[in-house]
Scaffold this active site. Structure first.
Site, PDB file in Angstrom:
ATOM      1  NE  ARG A  68     -13.954  23.591 -79.795  1.00 24.02           N
ATOM      2  CZ  ARG A  68     -13.145  24.470 -79.262  1.00 24.02           C
ATOM      3  NH1 ARG A  68     -12.215  25.464 -79.960  1.00 24.02           N
ATOM      4  NH2 ARG A  68     -12.784  24.406 -78.032  1.00 24.02           N
ATOM      5  NE  ARG A 117      -8.874  28.444 -82.775  1.00 19.68           N
ATOM      6  CZ  ARG A 117      -8.972  28.001 -81.361  1.00 19.68           C
ATOM      7  NH1 ARG A 117     -10.192  28.041 -80.791  1.00 19.68           N
ATOM      8  NH2 ARG A 117      -7.706  27.779 -80.615  1.00 19.68           N
ATOM      9  CE  LYS A 162      -7.948  30.128 -78.473  1.00 17.57           C
ATOM     10  NZ  LYS A 162      -8.661  29.938 -77.234  1.00 17.57           N
ATOM     11  CE  LYS A 212     -11.760  31.905 -79.916  1.00 15.60           C
ATOM     12  NZ  LYS A 212     -12.236  31.593 -78.675  1.00 15.60           N
ATOM     13  CB  CYS A 233     -16.821  27.667 -70.068  1.00 15.84           C
ATOM     14  SG  CYS A 233     -15.961  27.184 -68.436  1.00 15.84           S
ATOM     15  CB  CYS A 252     -11.718  22.147 -69.352  1.00 14.27           C
ATOM     16  SG  CYS A 252     -10.801  23.424 -69.757  1.00 14.27           S
ATOM     17  CB  CYS A 312      -9.575  28.774 -65.931  1.00 14.65           C
ATOM     18  SG  CYS A 312      -9.569  28.962 -67.713  1.00 14.65           S
ATOM     19  CB  CYS A 353     -14.630  29.135 -72.784  1.00 12.33           C
ATOM     20  SG  CYS A 353     -12.558  28.658 -72.841  1.00 12.33           S
TER      21      CYS A 353
HETATM   22 FE1  SRM Z   1     -12.254  28.067 -75.153  1.00 12.80          FE
HETATM   23  C1  SRM Z   1      -9.136  27.074 -74.395  1.00 12.80           C
HETATM   24  C2  SRM Z   1     -13.818  25.265 -74.410  1.00 12.80           C
HETATM   25  C3  SRM Z   1     -15.048  29.451 -76.360  1.00 12.80           C
HETATM   26  C4  SRM Z   1     -11.078  31.508 -74.819  1.00 12.80           C
HETATM   27  N1  SRM Z   1     -11.626  26.446 -74.782  1.00 12.80           N
HETATM   28  C5  SRM Z   1     -10.254  26.017 -74.419  1.00 12.80           C
HETATM   29  C6  SRM Z   1     -10.055  24.677 -74.200  1.00 12.80           C
HETATM   30  C7  SRM Z   1      -9.748  24.010 -75.617  1.00 12.80           C
HETATM   31  C8  SRM Z   1      -9.359  24.216 -73.263  1.00 12.80           C
HETATM   32  C9  SRM Z   1      -7.699  23.766 -73.675  1.00 12.80           C
HETATM   33  O1  SRM Z   1      -7.078  24.851 -74.332  1.00 12.80           O
HETATM   34  O2  SRM Z   1      -7.153  22.743 -73.045  1.00 12.80           O
HETATM   35  C10 SRM Z   1     -11.595  24.147 -73.599  1.00 12.80           C
HETATM   36  C11 SRM Z   1     -12.037  22.716 -74.054  1.00 12.80           C
HETATM   37  C12 SRM Z   1     -12.906  22.342 -72.954  1.00 12.80           C
HETATM   38  C13 SRM Z   1     -13.482  21.055 -73.165  1.00 12.80           C
HETATM   39  O3  SRM Z   1     -13.276  20.113 -72.393  1.00 12.80           O
HETATM   40  O4  SRM Z   1     -14.426  21.055 -74.142  1.00 12.80           O
HETATM   41  C14 SRM Z   1     -12.209  25.413 -74.234  1.00 12.80           C
HETATM   42  N2  SRM Z   1     -13.969  27.593 -75.384  1.00 12.80           N
HETATM   43  C15 SRM Z   1     -14.417  26.178 -75.063  1.00 12.80           C
HETATM   44  C16 SRM Z   1     -15.847  26.122 -75.394  1.00 12.80           C
HETATM   45  C17 SRM Z   1     -16.412  24.696 -75.850  1.00 12.80           C
HETATM   46  C18 SRM Z   1     -16.812  26.436 -74.283  1.00 12.80           C
HETATM   47  C19 SRM Z   1     -18.182  26.148 -74.348  1.00 12.80           C
HETATM   48  O5  SRM Z   1     -18.577  25.721 -73.149  1.00 12.80           O
HETATM   49  O6  SRM Z   1     -19.116  26.538 -75.168  1.00 12.80           O
HETATM   50  C20 SRM Z   1     -16.133  27.225 -76.547  1.00 12.80           C
HETATM   51  C21 SRM Z   1     -15.735  26.336 -77.869  1.00 12.80           C
HETATM   52  C22 SRM Z   1     -15.818  27.415 -79.036  1.00 12.80           C
HETATM   53  C23 SRM Z   1     -15.785  26.936 -80.486  1.00 12.80           C
HETATM   54  O7  SRM Z   1     -16.655  26.289 -80.854  1.00 12.80           O
HETATM   55  O8  SRM Z   1     -14.779  27.250 -80.899  1.00 12.80           O
HETATM   56  C24 SRM Z   1     -14.967  27.917 -76.244  1.00 12.80           C
HETATM   57  N3  SRM Z   1     -13.091  30.009 -75.694  1.00 12.80           N
HETATM   58  C25 SRM Z   1     -14.377  30.264 -76.228  1.00 12.80           C
HETATM   59  C26 SRM Z   1     -14.479  31.879 -75.906  1.00 12.80           C
HETATM   60  C27 SRM Z   1     -15.677  32.515 -76.499  1.00 12.80           C
HETATM   61  C28 SRM Z   1     -15.719  32.730 -77.941  1.00 12.80           C
HETATM   62  O9  SRM Z   1     -14.760  32.548 -78.780  1.00 12.80           O
HETATM   63  O10 SRM Z   1     -16.587  33.532 -78.223  1.00 12.80           O
HETATM   64  C29 SRM Z   1     -13.316  32.331 -75.529  1.00 12.80           C
HETATM   65  C30 SRM Z   1     -12.970  33.813 -75.512  1.00 12.80           C
HETATM   66  C31 SRM Z   1     -12.835  34.608 -76.631  1.00 12.80           C
HETATM   67  C32 SRM Z   1     -11.563  34.708 -76.758  1.00 12.80           C
HETATM   68  O11 SRM Z   1     -10.988  33.800 -77.491  1.00 12.80           O
HETATM   69  O12 SRM Z   1     -10.670  35.596 -76.491  1.00 12.80           O
HETATM   70  C33 SRM Z   1     -12.416  31.297 -75.253  1.00 12.80           C
HETATM   71  N4  SRM Z   1     -10.486  29.011 -74.808  1.00 12.80           N
HETATM   72  C34 SRM Z   1     -10.214  30.472 -74.690  1.00 12.80           C
HETATM   73  C35 SRM Z   1      -8.840  30.610 -74.221  1.00 12.80           C
HETATM   74  C36 SRM Z   1      -8.036  31.996 -73.684  1.00 12.80           C
HETATM   75  C37 SRM Z   1      -7.379  32.505 -75.247  1.00 12.80           C
HETATM   76  C38 SRM Z   1      -6.644  33.801 -74.604  1.00 12.80           C
HETATM   77  O13 SRM Z   1      -6.596  34.610 -75.418  1.00 12.80           O
HETATM   78  O14 SRM Z   1      -6.095  33.913 -73.842  1.00 12.80           O
HETATM   79  C39 SRM Z   1      -8.146  29.250 -74.067  1.00 12.80           C
HETATM   80  C40 SRM Z   1      -6.766  28.879 -73.671  1.00 12.80           C
HETATM   81  C41 SRM Z   1      -5.802  29.126 -74.678  1.00 12.80           C
HETATM   82  O15 SRM Z   1      -6.082  29.463 -75.844  1.00 12.80           O
HETATM   83  O16 SRM Z   1      -4.637  28.890 -74.316  1.00 12.80           O
HETATM   84  C42 SRM Z   1      -9.394  28.309 -74.438  1.00 12.80           C
HETATM   85 FE1  SF4 Z   2     -11.823  25.343 -69.536  1.00 17.30          FE
HETATM   86 FE2  SF4 Z   2     -11.142  27.831 -68.602  1.00 17.30          FE
HETATM   87 FE3  SF4 Z   2     -12.245  27.538 -71.121  1.00 17.30          FE
HETATM   88 FE4  SF4 Z   2     -13.865  26.907 -69.046  1.00 17.30          FE
HETATM   89  S1  SF4 Z   2     -13.051  29.104 -69.379  1.00 17.30           S
HETATM   90  S2  SF4 Z   2     -13.631  25.639 -70.892  1.00 17.30           S
HETATM   91  S3  SF4 Z   2     -12.211  26.036 -67.677  1.00 17.30           S
HETATM   92  S4  SF4 Z   2     -10.378  26.942 -70.626  1.00 17.30           S
END
Ligand code: SRM
Ligand code: SF4
Length: 576
Positions: free
Chosen positions: A82, A151, A215, A217, A436, A442, A481, A485
């Site tokens: 990323r 981030r 993390k 943001k 997402c 993922c 899930c 995201c």
């Molecule tokens: Fe996310 C984890 C993809 C935006 C909340 N996110 C992941 C992981 C890295 C899975 C992992 O931990 O193994 C995913 C990788 C999937 C893949 O195969 O690429 C993933 N997140 C994404 C992306 C690529 C989704 C998309 O389709 O665009 C976004 C990348 C953002 C970036 O460029 O930095 C992405 N993730 C978000 C957002 C939206 C935002 O930030 O505006 C959220 C919700 C906002 C927040 O953070 O609360 C988000 N991602 C999570 C979480 C839950 C965090 C939590 O508070 O519990 C995880 C899991 C974790 O951190 O343990 C996670």
């Molecule tokens: Fe993966 Fe869940 Fe984030 Fe979708 S919402 S990219 S399934 S961690």
């Protein structure tokens, strides 16, 4: 010399990740050695935890899991990479290289993310170093794109208010730069810089050796657009513009989407506004807020470690006071603003400076050559003639930005040749959709998302047509899930993956991104989704008030309660 950071005592034993960080010597761990190990295409878990801080995750192709297990092979390991791109800007010459790298080392696609950056999938271990070095050759890096740090800093993507937009984007870049980890680890491991011998605390004056509990943001919105979903951010900044000048920012803290199914102590939360500061103070304000989370966030249980829980545990007023204490002054009263939408406006707009900008709908942010729609080739051709920028939006779309009137003609020819305006014929629901990544890359996905939402929308569209809602803007989002995201818990219609083919259906987020979406039906499959939505659409079509958005209607009509505080997210429905 910078003051040594003393962390307050934590309740409970630090989590394993805290121990890994502590022992890592500022994010070095044994990453260099692990990437030289040719016996396995994976890396050990402790290094994978550290790799995140370098912007990458170890994944495996889940489509191949069962077959490989049967053959007693190790999983099809590959890395997701990323980029860090504050405000989501890439020069077109950089895009050409990104396009090339997607084919050379990745799976041939580029994924525009919900935080305005891009991801590569499918990078093999043996190619990681070359990949990061080639990114470095176009002045791009992946530092802090993941991990327990600040981030990618988001910023409103629409550049038609050219001057203002540039100034606000510059703040996003400044905040990003200021909160960047200072360790030399990335340069040593990936770019072969000389090893730094002195690894004292001073290496990380803001973070310290343990970085953040989780993390973090930051996003900046410029009203009336809320395309960064400002209330979903740990720090949401709302630009305040007076007499056409940016004067400062309203500051909101403690948003976040993640939760765990079955654990009501976890919930999505909206950031809450704590006041206003003038623009010259904003970088320092972000630092001080982040240090409060650094010092008070839960370092024992990661699922309770986000800033939103720290705030709800300590109390918003107490956290505000602590921030003010660190700043040495008080926030001013928040200033007026009004959001109108979270989505993007497609097509051409002319900026104040006479330059043109074209916002292109990219379904779920996936750029590749699809059958009958060679999107990647089209963007490459545009990048080859356009000497400006591409900008990415928080809705996973792309803006061909800063186009001169002369180049516009040539770009229009390519747009026409590849029918890039085909999306004009899509339903407004599809044009307001986000999914997402989920399967197959993922590791946390419980259900499909990116690969399924377009099909589901295709089945919803005839219903919309039937009720005259085809052109009605409705924000629909799907997450595979509960991590959220796609920010599905803020959508007017949100799907959160529960298991293969099963989703929790949430309703009632607002079109302006100011409300959470409440659970309406649990664990339902496609048939039930369609059967559930049909009568609600019919009801909406017949009884909506003029200009009433779907998310507002479902609340007025009593389908769900309005949720403006995450602590109410799991509350039973009140009987109207
Ligand atoms: Fe996310 C984890 C993809 C935006 C909340 N996110 C992941 C992981 C890295 C899975 C992992 O931990 O193994 C995913 C990788 C999937 C893949 O195969 O690429 C993933 N997140 C994404 C992306 C690529 C989704 C998309 O389709 O665009 C976004 C990348 C953002 C970036 O460029 O930095 C992405 N993730 C978000 C957002 C939206 C935002 O930030 O505006 C959220 C919700 C906002 C927040 O953070 O609360 C988000 N991602 C999570 C979480 C839950 C965090 C939590 O508070 O519990 C995880 C899991 C974790 O951190 O343990 C996670
Ligand atoms: Fe993966 Fe869940 Fe984030 Fe979708 S919402 S990219 S399934 S961690």
């Amino acid at each position: 010399m910078t003051k040594k950071i003393v962390l307050p005592p934590q309740e409970g034993k630090p989590s394993d990740v805290e121990e890994i960080k502590q022992a890592s010597n500022y994010l070095r761990g044994t990453l260099a050695e692990s990437f030289q190990d040719e016996v396995t295409s994976g890396i050990p878990d402790w290094d994978n935890r550290l790799l995140k801080f370098h912007g990458s995750y170890l994944q495996d192709d889940r489509d191949q899991r069962v077959e490989r297990e049967r053959k007693k092979l190790e999983p099809a390991y590959q890395f997701m990479v990323r980029l860090r791109m504050p405000a989501g800007v890439a020069k077109t010459n950089q895009w050409i290289k990104l396009d090339e790298l997607a084919d050379k080392y990745g799976n041939g696609s580029i994924k525009i993310t919900t935080r305005q950056t891009i991801q590569f999938h499918g990078i093999l271990k043996w190619n990681m170093k070359k990949h990061l070095q080639e990114l470095n050759s176009i002045l791009l890096d992946t530092i802090a794109a993941c991990g327990d740090v600040n981030r990618n800093v988001m910023c409103n993507a629409n550049p038609y208010q050219s001057k203002l937009h540039q100034e606000v984007s510059d703040y996003a870049a400044k905040i990003s730069q200021h909160l960047l980890p200072r360790t030399n680890a990335y340069y040593e491991i990936w770019l072969d810089h000389e090893k730094v011998v002195d690894t004292h605390e001073e290496q990380e004056p803001i973070y310290g050796a343990l970085y953040l509990p989780r993390k973090f943001k930051i996003g900046i919105a410029v009203p009336p657009a809320n395309d960064v979903d400002v209330f979903s951010q740990d720090i949401g900044l709302i630009a305040i513009v007076e007499n056409d000048e940016l004067v400062g920012f309203n500051v909101a803290i403690g948003g976040g989407m993640g939760m765990t199914h079955g654990d009501t102590n976890t919930y999505p939360q909206l950031a809450r506004i704590i006041g206003y500061v003038s623009k010259d103070k904003i970088v320092d304000v972000c630092e001080k807020i982040m240090t409060v989370q650094r010092d008070y966030g839960n370092r024992s249980v990661r699922k309770y470690a986000r800033f939103k829980y720290t705030i709800d545990r300590l109390g918003l007023e107490n956290v505000k006071k602590e921030i003010e204490k660190r700043l040495g002054y008080e926030f001013e009263e928040a200033r007026d603003f009004r959001f109108e939408h979270t989505g993007d406006r497609y097509g051409w707009v002319k900026g104040e400076d006479g330059k043109y900008h074209f916002t292109l709908f990219i379904q779920n942010g996936r750029v590749r050559d699809f059958e009958n729609y060679p999107l990647k080739t089209a963007l490459r051709e545009i990048a080859e003639i356009h000497k400006g920028e591409f900008r990415f939006t928080g809705n996973q779309n792309l803006v061909i930005a800063n186009v001169s009137p002369r180049s516009k003609k040539n770009i229009d020819k390519i747009i026409e040749k590849y029918q890039l305006t085909e999306s004009d014929n899509y339903s407004a629901l599809r044009r307001n959709s986000i999914a997402c990544v989920a399967l197959p890359t993922c590791g946390l996905a419980m259900a499909e998302s990116e690969r399924y939402l377009p099909t589901l929308i295709q089945k919803i569209e005839p219903i919309l047509k039937e009720y005259g809602l085809f052109d009605q803007d409705i924000v629909i989002r799907m997450s595979g899930c509960p991590n959220g995201c796609s920010r599905a818990a803020m959508a007017e219609i949100g799907f959160i993956g529960k298991g293969p083919g099963k989703y929790n259906l949430h309703l009632g987020g607002s079109f302006q991104g100011t409300r959470l979406a409440k659970l309406y039906k649990e664990n339902i499959g496609e048939e039930e989704i369609l059967a559930t939505l049909r009568p609600i659409f019919e009801h909406y079509a017949n009884e909506r008030l003029e200009g009433e958005y779907f998310g507002d209607f479902v609340i007025r009509a009593g389908y769900v309660d309005a949720v403006t505080d995450g602590r109410e997210f799991h509350k039973e429905k009140t009987n109207a």
